[in-house]
Write a protein that holds these residues in place. Structure first.
Motif, PDB file in Angstrom:
ATOM      1  N   VAL A  89      20.206   0.199  14.937  1.00 16.00           N
ATOM      2  CA  VAL A  89      19.691   0.367  16.299  1.00 16.00           C
ATOM      3  C   VAL A  89      20.693  -0.202  17.300  1.00 16.00           C
ATOM      4  O   VAL A  89      20.974   0.409  18.338  1.00 16.00           O
ATOM      5  CB  VAL A  89      18.305  -0.301  16.454  1.00 16.00           C
ATOM      6  CG1 VAL A  89      17.834  -0.297  17.898  1.00 16.00           C
ATOM      7  CG2 VAL A  89      17.286   0.381  15.547  1.00 16.00           C
ATOM      8  N   THR A 136      16.063   4.650  23.006  1.00 16.91           N
ATOM      9  CA  THR A 136      16.283   3.770  21.855  1.00 16.91           C
ATOM     10  C   THR A 136      15.921   2.332  22.208  1.00 16.91           C
ATOM     11  O   THR A 136      15.285   1.632  21.408  1.00 16.91           O
ATOM     12  CB  THR A 136      17.743   3.858  21.368  1.00 16.91           C
ATOM     13  OG1 THR A 136      18.046   5.222  21.061  1.00 16.91           O
ATOM     14  CG2 THR A 136      17.975   3.000  20.127  1.00 16.91           C
ATOM     15  N   ASP A 140      12.961   1.547  19.858  1.00 18.47           N
ATOM     16  CA  ASP A 140      13.467   0.878  18.662  1.00 18.47           C
ATOM     17  C   ASP A 140      13.863  -0.578  18.872  1.00 18.47           C
ATOM     18  O   ASP A 140      14.152  -1.283  17.906  1.00 18.47           O
ATOM     19  CB  ASP A 140      14.660   1.644  18.094  1.00 18.47           C
ATOM     20  CG  ASP A 140      14.291   3.039  17.629  1.00 18.47           C
ATOM     21  OD1 ASP A 140      13.130   3.230  17.224  1.00 18.47           O
ATOM     22  OD2 ASP A 140      15.152   3.936  17.680  1.00 18.47           O
TER      23      ASP A 140
END
Length: 179
Positions: A89, A136, A140
């Motif tokens: 990530v 993201t 995440d």
């Protein structure tokens, strides 16, 4: 204004270097020190009036772009580190950031009259990578942190890379939100 800003960044850099050298656990100071040092140097160059160059007839503030390309990955890494994001990530966030900046800078320096389509195609692709980076960060990086705080997991889950345990997930969430 550039000189004043440069002096402030320089003082901050020196203070952070002193903190780094004098604390038993200097890890929290490294990224901020490097960001401050890069900004201090960038503002020195800007204040000295040598931070621009011309590509064709287009003035390009290259020092600003070097500043962004070197500091934003450090800041995004720190944000991901605080949230205990997984390594893939972190790479996704930083990779999207670098692609966004690279394409945005490329788009900014391309002559609009001669290469209109290429200029705006690169800009749109850069915007898409920026959106991917933000998504993201939200899905995440932030969401797992919030989920963990809500679920009140065991502290073992929150072990940072420097092997200390984050004993208070609520404080981490507050810090993350502030950043």
């Amino acid at each position: 204004l550039c000189w004043t800003t440069q002096y402030i960044f320089s003082i901050s850099t020196i203070v952070l270097l002193i903190f780094y050298a004098s604390f038993d656990h200097p890890a929290p100071f490294v990224n901020t020190f490097l960001v401050q040092a890069i900004a201090s140097i960038a503002y020195f160059v800007k204040a000295s009036h040598v931070g621009e160059m011309k590509i064709g007839d287009t003035p390009v503030p290259f020092v600003r772009y070097v500043d962004w390309i070197t500091t934003t990955p450090l800041m995004l890494y720190e944000l991901c580190h605080i949230a205990h994001a997984e390594s893939h990530v972190v790479v996704m966030v930083i990779g999207c950031d670098l692609i966004t900046l690279g394409l945005g800078i490329s788009s900014a320096v391309i002559d609009q009259e001669h290469h209109f389509g290429v200029k705006y195609t690169l800009f749109v692709i850069a915007a898409a990578f920026y959106i991917l980076m933000v998504c993201t960060l939200v899905m995440d990086v932030a969401q797992p942190l919030y989920d963990a705080a809500n679920a009140n997991h065991d502290d073992d889950y929150y072990v940072a890379a420097d092997d200390h345990t984050d004993s208070n997930i609520e404080e981490t969430v507050i810090l993350f939100d502030n950043l």
